[in-house]
Design a protein around this motif. Structure first.
Motif, PDB file in Angstrom:
ATOM      1  N   LEU A 194       0.852  -1.194   0.000  1.00  0.00           N
ATOM      2  CA  LEU A 194       0.000   0.000   0.000  1.00  0.00           C
ATOM      3  C   LEU A 194       0.885   1.239   0.000  1.00  0.00           C
ATOM      4  O   LEU A 194       1.747   1.392   0.875  1.00  0.00           O
ATOM      5  N   GLY A 195       0.646   2.123  -0.986  1.00  0.00           N
ATOM      6  CA  GLY A 195       1.361   3.389  -1.032  1.00  0.00           C
ATOM      7  C   GLY A 195       0.769   4.399  -0.054  1.00  0.00           C
ATOM      8  O   GLY A 195      -0.254   4.145   0.585  1.00  0.00           O
ATOM      9  N   GLN A 196       1.395   5.563   0.051  1.00  0.00           N
ATOM     10  CA  GLN A 196       0.933   6.594   0.990  1.00  0.00           C
ATOM     11  C   GLN A 196      -0.479   7.069   0.641  1.00  0.00           C
ATOM     12  O   GLN A 196      -1.301   7.308   1.544  1.00  0.00           O
ATOM     13  N   HIS A 197      -0.767   7.191  -0.655  1.00  0.00           N
ATOM     14  CA  HIS A 197      -2.098   7.638  -1.087  1.00  0.00           C
ATOM     15  C   HIS A 197      -3.160   6.612  -0.672  1.00  0.00           C
ATOM     16  O   HIS A 197      -4.227   6.973  -0.155  1.00  0.00           O
ATOM     17  N   GLN A 198      -2.867   5.329  -0.881  1.00  0.00           N
ATOM     18  CA  GLN A 198      -3.814   4.276  -0.510  1.00  0.00           C
ATOM     19  C   GLN A 198      -3.998   4.197   1.011  1.00  0.00           C
ATOM     20  O   GLN A 198      -5.098   3.963   1.504  1.00  0.00           O
ATOM     21  N   ARG A 199      -2.902   4.401   1.725  1.00  0.00           N
ATOM     22  CA  ARG A 199      -3.006   4.357   3.187  1.00  0.00           C
ATOM     23  C   ARG A 199      -3.874   5.500   3.703  1.00  0.00           C
ATOM     24  O   ARG A 199      -4.626   5.323   4.663  1.00  0.00           O
ATOM     25  N   ARG A 200      -3.779   6.661   3.072  1.00  0.00           N
ATOM     26  CA  ARG A 200      -4.611   7.789   3.490  1.00  0.00           C
ATOM     27  C   ARG A 200      -6.086   7.463   3.245  1.00  0.00           C
ATOM     28  O   ARG A 200      -6.942   7.729   4.107  1.00  0.00           O
ATOM     29  N   HIS A 201      -6.392   6.885   2.081  1.00  0.00           N
ATOM     30  CA  HIS A 201      -7.776   6.495   1.791  1.00  0.00           C
ATOM     31  C   HIS A 201      -8.260   5.417   2.762  1.00  0.00           C
ATOM     32  O   HIS A 201      -9.420   5.421   3.192  1.00  0.00           O
ATOM     33  N   LEU A 202      -7.386   4.487   3.106  1.00  0.00           N
ATOM     34  CA  LEU A 202      -7.789   3.420   4.018  1.00  0.00           C
ATOM     35  C   LEU A 202      -8.066   3.985   5.414  1.00  0.00           C
ATOM     36  O   LEU A 202      -9.004   3.555   6.090  1.00  0.00           O
ATOM     37  N   TRP A 203      -7.276   4.975   5.818  1.00  0.00           N
ATOM     38  CA  TRP A 203      -7.519   5.606   7.115  1.00  0.00           C
ATOM     39  C   TRP A 203      -8.862   6.357   7.115  1.00  0.00           C
ATOM     40  O   TRP A 203      -9.610   6.315   8.099  1.00  0.00           O
ATOM     41  N   GLN A 204      -9.154   7.029   5.997  1.00  0.00           N
ATOM     42  CA  GLN A 204     -10.444   7.703   5.875  1.00  0.00           C
ATOM     43  C   GLN A 204     -11.596   6.689   5.937  1.00  0.00           C
ATOM     44  O   GLN A 204     -12.635   6.943   6.542  1.00  0.00           O
ATOM     45  N   LEU A 205     -11.401   5.533   5.298  1.00  0.00           N
ATOM     46  CA  LEU A 205     -12.393   4.468   5.362  1.00  0.00           C
ATOM     47  C   LEU A 205     -12.595   4.017   6.816  1.00  0.00           C
ATOM     48  O   LEU A 205     -13.732   3.803   7.261  1.00  0.00           O
ATOM     49  N   TYR A 206     -11.514   3.884   7.544  1.00  0.00           N
ATOM     50  CA  TYR A 206     -11.569   3.482   8.948  1.00  0.00           C
ATOM     51  C   TYR A 206     -12.387   4.484   9.762  1.00  0.00           C
ATOM     52  O   TYR A 206     -13.218   4.091  10.606  1.00  0.00           O
ATOM     53  N   GLU A 207     -12.219   5.770   9.519  1.00  0.00           N
ATOM     54  CA  GLU A 207     -12.971   6.795  10.246  1.00  0.00           C
ATOM     55  C   GLU A 207     -14.462   6.724   9.918  1.00  0.00           C
ATOM     56  O   GLU A 207     -15.316   6.861  10.803  1.00  0.00           O
ATOM     57  N   VAL A 208     -14.773   6.485   8.625  1.00  0.00           N
ATOM     58  CA  VAL A 208     -16.180   6.331   8.234  1.00  0.00           C
ATOM     59  C   VAL A 208     -16.768   5.077   8.880  1.00  0.00           C
ATOM     60  O   VAL A 208     -17.909   5.073   9.357  1.00  0.00           O
ATOM     61  N   LEU A 209     -15.997   3.994   8.911  1.00  0.00           N
ATOM     62  CA  LEU A 209     -16.437   2.746   9.525  1.00  0.00           C
ATOM     63  C   LEU A 209     -16.787   2.949  10.996  1.00  0.00           C
ATOM     64  O   LEU A 209     -17.841   2.501  11.475  1.00  0.00           O
ATOM     65  N   GLN A 210     -15.924   3.654  11.723  1.00  0.00           N
ATOM     66  CA  GLN A 210     -16.187   3.910  13.140  1.00  0.00           C
ATOM     67  C   GLN A 210     -17.481   4.709  13.329  1.00  0.00           C
ATOM     68  O   GLN A 210     -18.273   4.432  14.229  1.00  0.00           O
ATOM     69  N   LYS A 211     -17.709   5.687  12.453  1.00  0.00           N
ATOM     70  CA  LYS A 211     -18.917   6.498  12.538  1.00  0.00           C
ATOM     71  C   LYS A 211     -20.168   5.642  12.311  1.00  0.00           C
ATOM     72  O   LYS A 211     -21.159   5.754  13.058  1.00  0.00           O
ATOM     73  N   LEU A 212     -20.114   4.760  11.311  1.00  0.00           N
ATOM     74  CA  LEU A 212     -21.256   3.885  11.022  1.00  0.00           C
ATOM     75  C   LEU A 212     -21.527   2.923  12.185  1.00  0.00           C
ATOM     76  O   LEU A 212     -22.680   2.658  12.538  1.00  0.00           O
ATOM     77  N   LEU A 213     -20.475   2.411  12.774  1.00  0.00           N
ATOM     78  CA  LEU A 213     -20.627   1.489  13.901  1.00  0.00           C
ATOM     79  C   LEU A 213     -21.301   2.180  15.084  1.00  0.00           C
ATOM     80  O   LEU A 213     -22.239   1.644  15.689  1.00  0.00           O
ATOM     81  N   ARG A 214     -20.820   3.394  15.417  1.00  0.00           N
ATOM     82  CA  ARG A 214     -21.369   4.091  16.590  1.00  0.00           C
ATOM     83  C   ARG A 214     -22.827   4.495  16.364  1.00  0.00           C
ATOM     84  O   ARG A 214     -23.640   4.445  17.278  1.00  0.00           O
ATOM     85  N   GLN A 215     -23.148   4.848  15.124  1.00  0.00           N
ATOM     86  CA  GLN A 215     -24.540   5.186  14.816  1.00  0.00           C
ATOM     87  C   GLN A 215     -25.454   3.985  15.020  1.00  0.00           C
ATOM     88  O   GLN A 215     -26.630   4.140  15.346  1.00  0.00           O
ATOM     89  N   ASP A 216     -24.888   2.801  14.870  1.00  0.00           N
ATOM     90  CA  ASP A 216     -25.664   1.567  15.022  1.00  0.00           C
ATOM     91  C   ASP A 216     -25.509   0.966  16.423  1.00  0.00           C
ATOM     92  O   ASP A 216     -25.961  -0.156  16.671  1.00  0.00           O
ATOM     93  N   GLY A 217     -24.868   1.685  17.323  1.00  0.00           N
ATOM     94  CA  GLY A 217     -24.668   1.192  18.682  1.00  0.00           C
ATOM     95  C   GLY A 217     -23.785  -0.037  18.745  1.00  0.00           C
ATOM     96  O   GLY A 217     -24.011  -0.942  19.561  1.00  0.00           O
ATOM     97  N   ALA A 218     -22.767  -0.075  17.880  1.00  0.00           N
ATOM     98  CA  ALA A 218     -21.930  -1.267  17.778  1.00  0.00           C
ATOM     99  C   ALA A 218     -20.447  -0.902  17.823  1.00  0.00           C
ATOM    100  O   ALA A 218     -20.061   0.269  17.691  1.00  0.00           O
TER     101      ALA A 218
END
Length: 404
Positions: A348-372
């Motif tokens: 994974l290059g730096q650009h891909q890692r940045r996108h993956l980190w953004q995905l991780y932040e979105v994932l956390q938001k979706l989980l908390r909205q669902d109480g999970a």
């Protein structure tokens, strides 16, 4: 050895290890068949263990011809054998009672006529069926020799097993020389000090050695008078699954630990993490990342131009988040971009890692909205908040655990 008038006991003696091993116990009408008796009913001569100089010698032409004839006979029997093998005897209530089979299973078992019918019974537990199969077709001496040796720490335990009050699985396996050497770390006149690491392949007995280590440790601590009431010593044995937790608890209960048994707690890592979570985290439902990662990918493709990942990458991304971002305790994008991912199987290059980190932040938001939350998140939060509670910790199946 003759037992009463009608039973025979076969045992082996290892004088070097000072071990007597019970091999077989059966009625005299059956025991010689299991030992390979000849046509006159006399036990035959067969090499079943050791004597490698005899096993490895060149066969004579006569022996080779006999071996080929036996192989051909076995092939012929296999080709003509019916898939439904009749039971060697009709099961009745008296026989089943003598075998220690509970009475409420008798009606279902008494109408069975073949091995297939027996194996397909739905209302009879597998351990009961296995016991009946062993009674109907008891193993030969060669088969017995291939089975692992289990240790009885108390004569009462043998009597309990004979009476059907104790399962064979409740006896610990015997250790080999290398495993016994590892136990010396927990013996002696000084308090044992870790850490220790025991390595071995699947089925090599690591879990069994762990339980022996706990037994030896308790014995050493008892001799050192380290069980004062004002300092209640505690030992934790962690496992990976609930089934391993139950099995370990069961074996510890049968190790003759006496009053020191209550010094040992057995818990799965997930349950241990849960009880060390802050209150707000205990209210979240623990889930695996699968479907939530797919939802996060769809959201990122809407929000981020030329997003680096698609739904085809969902499994890879879930593993990366679970085992690297959370599992390694990475807390920021900068830390992730510096992290050495060697061995992960996909660069994974730096650009891909940045996108993956953004995905991780979105994932956390979706989980908390669902109480999970993710199971791995529980581990990370618990690791950040836990306080020392135990004097010794034994970790079983450590390779299946995340670094946090």
């Amino acid at each position: 050895m003759r037992v009463a008038d009608n039973y025979r006991l076969v045992y082996s003696v290892d004088s070097r290890k000072r071990v007597v091993c019970l091999m077989m116990l059966d009625h005299r009408d059956k025991i010689y068949d299991r030992l390979g008796a000849d046509e006159n009913g006399e036990p035959g001569f067969r090499i079943i263990a050791g004597a490698q100089e005899l096993v490895r010698r060149e066969l004579t032409p006569e022996e080779l011809a006999m071996a080929h004839a036996v192989l051909e006979q076995m092939r012929s029997q296999k080709e003509t054998a019916s898939s439904d093998c009749p039971l060697p005897m009709q099961l009745d209530s008296i026989t089943l009672s003598n075998w220690g089979i509970p009475a409420h299973y008798h009606d279902a078992l008494e109408v069975v006529g073949t091995d297939t019918e027996l194996l397909e019974l739905e209302d009879v537990p597998d351990d009961i069926i296995e016991k009946i199969l062993d009674c109907l077709w008891p193993p030969t001496i060669e088969e017995v020799m291939q089975k692992p040796v289990r240790v009885a720490f108390n004569l009462d335990h043998i009597e309990e097993a004979a009476d059907g009050k104790r399962s064979l699985a409740s006896f610990l396996l015997m250790l080999d020389e290398e495993q016994l050497e590892f136990l010396t770390r927990f013996q002696g006149d000084k308090q044992p000090q870790g850490p220790w690491l025991l390595k071995g392949g699947p089925g090599s007995g690591k879990s069994t050695v762990t339980l022996y280590c706990i037994r030896e440790l308790l014995g050493s601590l008892r001799q050192l008078n380290l069980f004062e009431e004002d300092r209640p010593l505690r030992i934790l044995h962690t496992t990976f699954t609930k089934s391993l937790e139950r099995a370990s608890d069961h074996l510890l209960d049968h190790l003759d630990l006496g009053v020191t048994r209550n010094k040992v707690e057995v818990k799965t890592v997930d349950s241990l993490a849960f009880w060390n979570l802050p209150v707000e985290w205990k209210q979240l439902r623990a889930v695996t990342p699968g479907e939530y990662v797919k939802a996060a990918i769809a959201e990122c493709n809407k929000q981020i131009p030329k997003f680096s990942f698609t739904l085809d990458d969902a499994h890879f991304l879930a593993e990366e988040i679970d085992w690297v971002l959370i599992g390694q305790g990475i807390c920021s994008l900068g830390e992730y971009q510096e992290y050495d991912r060697t061995g992960r199987g996909r660069a994974l290059g730096q650009h891909q890692r940045r996108h993956l980190w953004q995905l991780y932040e979105v994932l956390q938001k979706l989980l908390r909205q669902d109480g999970a939350c993710l199971f791995s998140e529980r581990l990370k939060v618990a690791a950040d908040t836990v306080t020392p509670q135990y004097d010794y910790v034994f970790v079983d199946e450590a390779q299946d655990l995340k670094a946090v």
